[in-house]
Design a protein around this motif. Structure first.
Motif, PDB file in Angstrom:
ATOM      1  N   TYR A 221       0.833  -1.196   0.000  1.00 52.21           N
ATOM      2  CA  TYR A 221       0.000   0.000   0.000  1.00 52.21           C
ATOM      3  C   TYR A 221       0.872   1.251   0.000  1.00 52.21           C
ATOM      4  O   TYR A 221       1.939   1.272   0.614  1.00 52.21           O
ATOM      5  CB  TYR A 221      -0.889   0.048   1.251  1.00 52.21           C
ATOM      6  CG  TYR A 221      -1.822  -1.117   1.360  1.00 52.21           C
ATOM      7  CD1 TYR A 221      -2.995  -1.170   0.618  1.00 52.21           C
ATOM      8  CD2 TYR A 221      -1.532  -2.189   2.192  1.00 52.21           C
ATOM      9  CE1 TYR A 221      -3.850  -2.250   0.711  1.00 52.21           C
ATOM     10  CE2 TYR A 221      -2.384  -3.271   2.293  1.00 52.21           C
ATOM     11  CZ  TYR A 221      -3.535  -3.289   1.550  1.00 52.21           C
ATOM     12  OH  TYR A 221      -4.371  -4.373   1.633  1.00 52.21           O
ATOM     13  N   LEU A 222       0.367   2.256  -0.658  1.00 44.89           N
ATOM     14  CA  LEU A 222       0.938   3.591  -0.525  1.00 44.89           C
ATOM     15  C   LEU A 222       0.190   4.281   0.607  1.00 44.89           C
ATOM     16  O   LEU A 222      -1.044   4.279   0.632  1.00 44.89           O
ATOM     17  CB  LEU A 222       0.745   4.399  -1.814  1.00 44.89           C
ATOM     18  CG  LEU A 222       1.614   4.022  -2.994  1.00 44.89           C
ATOM     19  CD1 LEU A 222       1.181   4.792  -4.236  1.00 44.89           C
ATOM     20  CD2 LEU A 222       3.082   4.287  -2.691  1.00 44.89           C
TER      21      LEU A 222
ATOM     22  N   ALA B  20      -6.828   8.237  -5.970  1.00 42.25           N
ATOM     23  CA  ALA B  20      -5.991   7.085  -5.601  1.00 42.25           C
ATOM     24  C   ALA B  20      -5.579   6.294  -6.840  1.00 42.25           C
ATOM     25  O   ALA B  20      -4.416   5.880  -6.956  1.00 42.25           O
ATOM     26  CB  ALA B  20      -6.742   6.188  -4.614  1.00 42.25           C
ATOM     27  N   ARG B  21      -6.505   6.108  -7.776  1.00 39.19           N
ATOM     28  CA  ARG B  21      -6.161   5.385  -9.015  1.00 39.19           C
ATOM     29  C   ARG B  21      -5.091   6.137  -9.801  1.00 39.19           C
ATOM     30  O   ARG B  21      -4.143   5.550 -10.319  1.00 39.19           O
ATOM     31  CB  ARG B  21      -7.415   5.171  -9.868  1.00 39.19           C
ATOM     32  CG  ARG B  21      -8.221   3.959  -9.457  1.00 39.19           C
ATOM     33  CD  ARG B  21      -9.314   3.639 -10.450  1.00 39.19           C
ATOM     34  NE  ARG B  21     -10.437   4.565 -10.384  1.00 39.19           N
ATOM     35  CZ  ARG B  21     -11.408   4.508  -9.482  1.00 39.19           C
ATOM     36  NH1 ARG B  21     -11.407   3.569  -8.559  1.00 39.19           N
ATOM     37  NH2 ARG B  21     -12.391   5.372  -9.486  1.00 39.19           N
TER      38      ARG B  21
ATOM     39  N   MET C 118      -1.726   5.770  -8.003  1.00 40.26           N
ATOM     40  CA  MET C 118      -1.165   4.440  -8.246  1.00 40.26           C
ATOM     41  C   MET C 118      -0.596   4.349  -9.661  1.00 40.26           C
ATOM     42  O   MET C 118       0.487   3.804  -9.868  1.00 40.26           O
ATOM     43  CB  MET C 118      -2.244   3.368  -8.038  1.00 40.26           C
ATOM     44  CG  MET C 118      -2.614   3.179  -6.582  1.00 40.26           C
ATOM     45  SD  MET C 118      -4.101   2.173  -6.318  1.00 40.26           S
ATOM     46  CE  MET C 118      -3.649   0.612  -7.052  1.00 40.26           C
ATOM     47  N   GLU C 119      -1.320   4.905 -10.614  1.00 41.80           N
ATOM     48  CA  GLU C 119      -0.863   4.874 -12.011  1.00 41.80           C
ATOM     49  C   GLU C 119       0.448   5.628 -12.167  1.00 41.80           C
ATOM     50  O   GLU C 119       1.406   5.121 -12.763  1.00 41.80           O
ATOM     51  CB  GLU C 119      -1.943   5.483 -12.908  1.00 41.80           C
ATOM     52  CG  GLU C 119      -1.541   5.644 -14.349  1.00 41.80           C
ATOM     53  CD  GLU C 119      -2.563   6.470 -15.126  1.00 41.80           C
ATOM     54  OE1 GLU C 119      -2.122   7.234 -16.008  1.00 41.80           O
ATOM     55  OE2 GLU C 119      -3.772   6.373 -14.863  1.00 41.80           O
TER      56      GLU C 119
ATOM     57  N   TYR D 130       2.596   6.421  -9.849  1.00 41.01           N
ATOM     58  CA  TYR D 130       3.643   5.796  -9.038  1.00 41.01           C
ATOM     59  C   TYR D 130       4.235   4.579  -9.745  1.00 41.01           C
ATOM     60  O   TYR D 130       5.457   4.420  -9.800  1.00 41.01           O
ATOM     61  CB  TYR D 130       3.073   5.393  -7.677  1.00 41.01           C
ATOM     62  CG  TYR D 130       4.068   4.692  -6.794  1.00 41.01           C
ATOM     63  CD1 TYR D 130       5.148   5.380  -6.249  1.00 41.01           C
ATOM     64  CD2 TYR D 130       3.942   3.342  -6.497  1.00 41.01           C
ATOM     65  CE1 TYR D 130       6.076   4.743  -5.442  1.00 41.01           C
ATOM     66  CE2 TYR D 130       4.864   2.695  -5.694  1.00 41.01           C
ATOM     67  CZ  TYR D 130       5.921   3.396  -5.168  1.00 41.01           C
ATOM     68  OH  TYR D 130       6.839   2.758  -4.371  1.00 41.01           O
ATOM     69  N   THR D 131       3.393   3.720 -10.287  1.00 44.37           N
ATOM     70  CA  THR D 131       3.904   2.488 -10.888  1.00 44.37           C
ATOM     71  C   THR D 131       4.334   2.669 -12.333  1.00 44.37           C
ATOM     72  O   THR D 131       5.417   2.246 -12.721  1.00 44.37           O
ATOM     73  CB  THR D 131       2.865   1.349 -10.811  1.00 44.37           C
ATOM     74  OG1 THR D 131       1.682   1.743 -11.480  1.00 44.37           O
ATOM     75  CG2 THR D 131       2.549   1.004  -9.388  1.00 44.37           C
TER      76      THR D 131
ATOM     77  N   LEU E  56       3.864  -2.339  -8.256  1.00 39.55           N
ATOM     78  CA  LEU E  56       2.410  -2.350  -8.203  1.00 39.55           C
ATOM     79  C   LEU E  56       1.958  -2.332  -6.750  1.00 39.55           C
ATOM     80  O   LEU E  56       2.572  -2.977  -5.895  1.00 39.55           O
ATOM     81  CB  LEU E  56       1.847  -3.587  -8.894  1.00 39.55           C
ATOM     82  CG  LEU E  56       1.968  -3.649 -10.410  1.00 39.55           C
ATOM     83  CD1 LEU E  56       1.472  -4.995 -10.932  1.00 39.55           C
ATOM     84  CD2 LEU E  56       1.197  -2.521 -11.069  1.00 39.55           C
ATOM     85  N   VAL E  57       0.900  -1.591  -6.481  1.00 39.93           N
ATOM     86  CA  VAL E  57       0.362  -1.525  -5.126  1.00 39.93           C
ATOM     87  C   VAL E  57      -1.099  -1.945  -5.141  1.00 39.93           C
ATOM     88  O   VAL E  57      -1.787  -1.835  -6.151  1.00 39.93           O
ATOM     89  CB  VAL E  57       0.533  -0.124  -4.500  1.00 39.93           C
ATOM     90  CG1 VAL E  57       1.995   0.213  -4.297  1.00 39.93           C
ATOM     91  CG2 VAL E  57      -0.145   0.943  -5.324  1.00 39.93           C
ATOM     92  N   ASP E  58      -1.551  -2.412  -3.980  1.00 43.14           N
ATOM     93  CA  ASP E  58      -2.919  -2.904  -3.848  1.00 43.14           C
ATOM     94  C   ASP E  58      -3.899  -1.824  -3.422  1.00 43.14           C
ATOM     95  O   ASP E  58      -5.108  -2.029  -3.515  1.00 43.14           O
ATOM     96  CB  ASP E  58      -2.962  -4.052  -2.830  1.00 43.14           C
ATOM     97  CG  ASP E  58      -2.135  -5.229  -3.304  1.00 43.14           C
ATOM     98  OD1 ASP E  58      -2.525  -5.845  -4.309  1.00 43.14           O
ATOM     99  OD2 ASP E  58      -1.086  -5.518  -2.689  1.00 43.14           O
TER     100      ASP E  58
ATOM    101  N   VAL F 130      -4.343   2.578  -1.663  1.00 45.12           N
ATOM    102  CA  VAL F 130      -3.792   3.851  -1.194  1.00 45.12           C
ATOM    103  C   VAL F 130      -4.552   4.277   0.056  1.00 45.12           C
ATOM    104  O   VAL F 130      -5.788   4.226   0.091  1.00 45.12           O
ATOM    105  CB  VAL F 130      -3.937   4.949  -2.271  1.00 45.12           C
ATOM    106  CG1 VAL F 130      -3.420   6.284  -1.755  1.00 45.12           C
ATOM    107  CG2 VAL F 130      -3.214   4.561  -3.546  1.00 45.12           C
TER     108      VAL F 130
END
Length: 167
Positions: free
Chosen positions: A46-47, A123-124, A127-128, A130-131, A138-140, A142
């Protein structure tokens, strides 16, 4: 059978039992969710965004830093804290931000990705970025936290510590 001098305390306690029952029921309903969050069924990453709520943004504040938390089998296995500017500095390409953000920054990084009012949308995007762009794993999911939340946790923890010492 209850002594007369204890009846008032007992009745007061008895009147609070429905609230306690509701609290326990609520806690139990979250047990499965929390078990999954901490990787009981498999590793999770998780972030955790540290948002400065004195620098207003739609999701709670400016993202100045974050942590990458790794959980597995119910345990926190690793926690890495980074400055968001360091991470954004590793970006693979320059992403032009939405027009509304272009007066703030010429490139869209994780630090400004929480501009959507709806937290799941922000959050999406975080995540996008960040990865895909910053090269992170990849994170599950935030989570976000502000200094006010940390202060409340510390105050509550202090109250619990004092209460425990009194017992």
């Amino acid at each position: 059978v209850i002594p007369e001098e204890k009846k008032e305390s007992f009745l007061d306690f008895k009147s609070k039992l429905p609230g306690l029952q509701n609290f326990v029921d609520g806690a139990l309903s979250y047990a499965g969710f929390l078990s999954e969050v901490v990787g009981e069924s498999g590793p999770k990453k998780y972030l955790i965004l540290f948002q400065n709520n004195t620098e207003l943004r739609p999701t709670g504040g400016f993202i100045g830093s974050y942590a990458l938390a790794d959980f597995s089998r119910g345990f926190l296995r690793d926690l890495k804290v980074e400055d968001v500017y360091y991470t954004d500095g590793q970006a693979k390409k320059n992403i032009i931000p939405p027009k509304e953000l272009q007066h703030i920054t010429p490139n869209w990084g994780m630090r400004d990705a929480n501009w959507f009012v709806n937290f799941p949308d922000s959050a999406r995007k975080i995540m996008e970025l960040y990865t895909d762009n910053d090269g992170g794993p990849l994170v599950d999911g935030v989570f976000s936290i502000t200094p006010d939340v940390i202060l409340k946790i510390l105050k509550d923890y202090t109250i619990i510590q004092v209460w425990t010492m009194l017992l």
